[in-house]
Write a protein that holds these residues in place. Structure first.
Motif, PDB file in Angstrom:
ATOM      1  N   UNK A  90     -13.396  -2.598  27.915  1.00 23.17           N
ATOM      2  CA  UNK A  90     -13.287  -2.846  26.617  1.00 23.17           C
ATOM      3  C   UNK A  90     -14.876  -3.194  25.725  1.00 23.17           C
ATOM      4  N   UNK A  91     -14.430  -4.148  26.613  1.00 22.76           N
ATOM      5  CA  UNK A  91     -16.052  -5.341  26.630  1.00 22.76           C
ATOM      6  C   UNK A  91     -17.132  -5.132  25.770  1.00 22.76           C
ATOM      7  N   UNK A  92     -17.502  -5.499  24.430  1.00 27.93           N
ATOM      8  CA  UNK A  92     -18.652  -5.490  23.938  1.00 27.93           C
ATOM      9  C   UNK A  92     -19.860  -5.443  24.427  1.00 27.93           C
ATOM     10  N   UNK A  93     -20.891  -4.939  25.052  1.00 28.19           N
ATOM     11  CA  UNK A  93     -22.118  -5.237  25.436  1.00 28.19           C
ATOM     12  C   UNK A  93     -22.818  -5.983  24.841  1.00 28.19           C
ATOM     13  N   UNK A  94     -23.373  -5.091  23.326  1.00 22.46           N
ATOM     14  CA  UNK A  94     -24.899  -5.473  22.470  1.00 22.46           C
ATOM     15  C   UNK A  94     -23.887  -5.257  20.934  1.00 22.46           C
ATOM     16  N   UNK A  95     -24.237  -5.476  20.224  1.00 17.90           N
ATOM     17  CA  UNK A  95     -24.439  -5.023  18.489  1.00 17.90           C
ATOM     18  C   UNK A  95     -25.671  -5.126  18.248  1.00 17.90           C
ATOM     19  N   UNK A  96     -25.211  -4.445  17.486  1.00 20.47           N
ATOM     20  CA  UNK A  96     -26.798  -4.409  16.332  1.00 20.47           C
ATOM     21  C   UNK A  96     -26.650  -4.136  14.865  1.00 20.47           C
ATOM     22  N   UNK A  97     -27.255  -4.699  14.551  1.00 22.10           N
ATOM     23  CA  UNK A  97     -26.849  -4.378  12.636  1.00 22.10           C
ATOM     24  C   UNK A  97     -27.982  -3.442  12.072  1.00 22.10           C
ATOM     25  N   UNK A  98     -28.102  -2.375  11.238  1.00 21.59           N
ATOM     26  CA  UNK A  98     -28.312  -1.497  10.968  1.00 21.59           C
ATOM     27  C   UNK A  98     -28.933  -1.781   9.816  1.00 21.59           C
ATOM     28  N   UNK A  99     -29.139  -0.841   8.571  1.00 21.00           N
ATOM     29  CA  UNK A  99     -29.901  -1.169   7.546  1.00 21.00           C
ATOM     30  C   UNK A  99     -28.621  -0.794   6.200  1.00 21.00           C
ATOM     31  N   UNK A 100     -28.343  -1.695   5.552  1.00 25.56           N
ATOM     32  CA  UNK A 100     -27.249  -2.012   4.487  1.00 25.56           C
ATOM     33  C   UNK A 100     -27.712  -1.070   3.353  1.00 25.56           C
ATOM     34  N   UNK A 101     -26.472   0.049   3.549  1.00 21.75           N
ATOM     35  CA  UNK A 101     -26.599   1.180   1.684  1.00 21.75           C
ATOM     36  C   UNK A 101     -25.293   1.032   0.652  1.00 21.75           C
ATOM     37  N   UNK A 102     -25.940   1.230  -0.387  1.00 22.95           N
ATOM     38  CA  UNK A 102     -24.883   0.644  -1.275  1.00 22.95           C
ATOM     39  C   UNK A 102     -23.417  -0.282  -1.184  1.00 22.95           C
ATOM     40  N   UNK A 103     -23.610  -1.336  -0.740  1.00 20.55           N
ATOM     41  CA  UNK A 103     -23.130  -2.265  -0.660  1.00 20.55           C
ATOM     42  C   UNK A 103     -22.730  -2.549   0.759  1.00 20.55           C
ATOM     43  N   UNK A 104     -22.282  -1.027   1.257  1.00 22.92           N
ATOM     44  CA  UNK A 104     -21.701  -0.780   2.619  1.00 22.92           C
ATOM     45  C   UNK A 104     -22.402  -1.226   3.796  1.00 22.92           C
ATOM     46  N   UNK A 105     -21.634  -2.148   4.833  1.00 24.60           N
ATOM     47  CA  UNK A 105     -22.286  -2.951   5.804  1.00 24.60           C
ATOM     48  C   UNK A 105     -21.839  -1.273   7.581  1.00 24.60           C
ATOM     49  N   UNK A 106     -23.577  -1.584   8.290  1.00 27.42           N
ATOM     50  CA  UNK A 106     -22.966  -0.397   8.894  1.00 27.42           C
ATOM     51  C   UNK A 106     -23.844  -1.285  10.246  1.00 27.42           C
ATOM     52  N   UNK A 107     -22.942  -1.217  11.495  1.00 27.02           N
ATOM     53  CA  UNK A 107     -24.026  -1.572  12.484  1.00 27.02           C
ATOM     54  C   UNK A 107     -23.367  -0.893  13.349  1.00 27.02           C
ATOM     55  N   UNK A 108     -24.244  -0.628  14.589  1.00 22.83           N
ATOM     56  CA  UNK A 108     -24.169  -0.736  16.052  1.00 22.83           C
ATOM     57  C   UNK A 108     -22.925  -1.575  17.083  1.00 22.83           C
ATOM     58  N   UNK A 109     -21.975  -1.105  17.782  1.00 26.36           N
ATOM     59  CA  UNK A 109     -21.452  -1.147  18.886  1.00 26.36           C
ATOM     60  C   UNK A 109     -21.370  -0.936  20.209  1.00 26.36           C
ATOM     61  N   UNK A 110     -21.575  -1.349  21.740  1.00 30.38           N
ATOM     62  CA  UNK A 110     -21.783  -0.916  22.845  1.00 30.38           C
ATOM     63  C   UNK A 110     -21.122  -1.160  23.735  1.00 30.38           C
ATOM     64  N   UNK A 111     -20.414  -0.431  24.699  1.00 29.87           N
ATOM     65  CA  UNK A 111     -19.666  -0.963  26.200  1.00 29.87           C
ATOM     66  C   UNK A 111     -20.191  -0.277  27.128  1.00 29.87           C
ATOM     67  N   UNK A 112     -19.515  -0.446  28.292  1.00 23.80           N
ATOM     68  CA  UNK A 112     -21.112   0.278  29.414  1.00 23.80           C
ATOM     69  C   UNK A 112     -20.919   1.435  28.893  1.00 23.80           C
ATOM     70  N   UNK A 113     -20.473   2.822  28.647  1.00 22.10           N
ATOM     71  CA  UNK A 113     -20.460   3.782  28.365  1.00 22.10           C
ATOM     72  C   UNK A 113     -21.020   4.488  26.784  1.00 22.10           C
ATOM     73  N   UNK A 114     -20.083   3.946  26.326  1.00 22.15           N
ATOM     74  CA  UNK A 114     -19.455   4.484  25.224  1.00 22.15           C
ATOM     75  C   UNK A 114     -20.068   3.748  23.602  1.00 22.15           C
ATOM     76  N   UNK A 115     -20.902   4.023  22.222  1.00 21.42           N
ATOM     77  CA  UNK A 115     -21.993   3.560  21.446  1.00 21.42           C
ATOM     78  C   UNK A 115     -21.698   3.953  20.329  1.00 21.42           C
TER      79      UNK A 115
END
Length: 515
Positions: free
Chosen positions: A117-142
């Protein structure tokens, strides 16, 4: 930073250009003798592009968000950064905002493999309507997450007096919350849970003489909800080592050992393979992909590094499968200088583009290298992180420390670079040609205590090397004479995009420094 220098520059911690780093905050500080749980160790860290939010991921699959507080007014609104009449804070201040379970341990039954379940990387995406968006991935699934404040609505009055309705069936409590809550504790996406169970609405045997309905519903406090918008799965046969957002705001890449895939944020069931280094016969495999990063402003350009120490710049406009690079950056080893460890320590563990897109910073086991994308003859600067460990490479190989993957980062103005080392030490180097800055700091509340005296006068180099800066040279001991602790390694760090502020992950603790 034009690479015109030919000298080896000996740094001094007392250089007039060196920043004076100070401790700001710590989250999750360990007490003396406290045992750290494996799942609590931080494995990823990332500022958003404004610097107002910071995200960390850990080995337990959790993502924790922090919010900056010293640039907001008393009403909680973000301050206008153009104004100057605000009282200045002593240092940047962040507070815990929320956390959620991003990934759970899985099992691949086809390959009989456990997926951490370890998080390998996190990347922020563009915000919209006051909400925060981000990508997170482990070894296989984003996963693509949306974090937003939701108002909790509560029933204030009913159409029937509860005191007169006793015994006539179920009565809804006036304080009962009727807002659906995102079921995020178990990491499942799209599920909903409600405040009432089905047992609360059982129909009595004598029927329902009157129906109780809410008359007044008001919004009270707000709560943060994390919801998984997309899951990008089943596209990588090998462990994912990188994800990177494109400047177009619509696409991102994910990279494993042999392939790089291009995704659209809104399409989770399809990706395009743009780089494939897998040979027809795996016995012919000579290198693997170690990191990949999009150019910060050119949506068609990306770079990826390899285990042989090279960095390739590719242009996606050339062909659908980018099997040919537009530029290659690598250091040519002098003949006769190779050893058993040469290729191992040459492997690039991380690359980062500078904010202007002109330079690439790379980290291998022993050094940081700064590259000008317009000059592929060699790095414009090389920073030696822990050269004193070179005689101990055999010991580092025996305990597998030689395979540690250190990250690197650049300041927003591109004038300084930073990376981690052992014994909870991290290094900050100046990039400008006249800078002698090479600061050694420790991830504690007293970061400057690791300072060592400046080395003796440097030797002149008449070769083709660019600027080379060394840190304090010693033989396996730190500035205080203590032996290096290879279990205390600073692998993950991030530089604030607009200020001289660093976030450092030391085991399960998050340290913040400013200069």
């Amino acid at each position: 930073m034009n690479g015109g220098g030919e000298d080896e520059v000996a740094p001094s911690a007392e250089s007039p250009h060196a920043l004076d780093w100070k401790f700001a905050q710590v989250f999750g500080e360990r007490t003396a003798g406290e045992e750290v749980q494996e799942v609590d160790i931080i494995s990823a860290i990332e500022f958003d592009r404004t610097g107002d939010y910071l995200a960390t991921g850990d080995r337990g699959g959790r993502v924790v968000l922090f919010e900056r507080t010293d640039n907001r007014d008393h009403g909680g609104h973000r301050r206008d950064l153009e104004r100057t009449d605000y009282p200045l804070s002593k240092h940047p201040e962040f507070r815990y905002k929320t956390e959620f379970q991003s990934h759970e341990p899985e099992f691949d039954y086809l390959k009989s493999l456990e997926i951490e379940e370890k998080i390998n990387k996190i990347r922020w995406c563009q915000t919209a309507n006051g909400a925060l968006f981000l990508l997170s991935t482990n070894d296989k699934t984003i996963k693509y997450w949306k974090v937003q404040e939701k108002k909790v609505k509560k029933v204030c009055s009913m159409n029937l007096d509860p005191s007169k309705a006793m015994g006539n069936g179920p009565v809804v409590s006036p304080s009962m919350s009727i807002s659906p809550k995102s079921h995020m504790a178990n990491g499942r996406c799209g599920e909903k849970s409600f405040g009432c169970s089905s047992n609360d609405f059982s129909i009595p045997s004598d029927g329902v003489p009157s129906l109780h309905l809410p008359v007044v519903v008001t919004s009270h406090e707000t709560s943060l909800m994390a919801r998984c918008r997309r899951i990008y799965a089943h596209a990588h046969d090998y462990h994912i080592n990188s994800i990177s957002n494109n400047s177009d705001g619509e696409t991102f890449i994910s990279a494993d050992d042999l392939r790089i895939n291009l995704w659209n944020l809104e399409i989770s069931n399809q990706s395009f393979n743009i780089v494939d280094v897998k040979p027809a016969n795996m016995e012919d495999l000579t290198e693997v992909i170690t990191s990949a990063e999009f150019h910060p402003t050119h949506c068609n350009t990306l770079a990826y590094s390899s285990s042989r120490g090279s960095i390739r710049l590719i242009d996606m406009r050339q062909s659908a499968l980018c099997d040919r690079h537009s530029k290659l950056f690598e250091v040519q080893e002098a003949s006769g200088s190779k050893s058993f460890f040469t290729e191992i320590i040459a492997s690039v563990s991380d690359i980062k583009f500078a904010k202007d897109g002109r330079h690439i910073l790379s980290r291998d086991y022993m050094t940081l290298k700064l590259w000008d994308i317009n000059m592929d003859s060699g790095p414009v600067a090389t920073f030696q992180v822990h050269e004193h460990l070179r005689p101990k490479l055999c010991d580092l190989y025996e305990n597998d420390s030689i395979f540690d993957k250190f990250e690197c980062c650049l300041s927003g103005d591109g004038r300084r670079v930073a990376t981690g080392s052992y014994s909870n030490v991290f290094r900050v180097f100046g990039c400008s040609q006249d800078s002698g800055e090479a600061t050694m700091l420790e991830a504690t509340k007293n970061p400057m205590k690791k300072q060592a005296p400046a080395p003796s006068k440097p030797s002149r180099s008449l070769g083709l090397t660019r600027v080379v800066r060394r840190g304090p040279e010693n033989s396996g001991v730190d500035a205080n004479g203590n032996p290096y602790d290879f279990t205390m390694k600073l692998l993950h760090l991030a530089w604030h995009p607009t200020e001289n502020s660093l976030a450092i992950a030391a085991s399960n603790s998050l340290y913040m420094y400013y200069a």
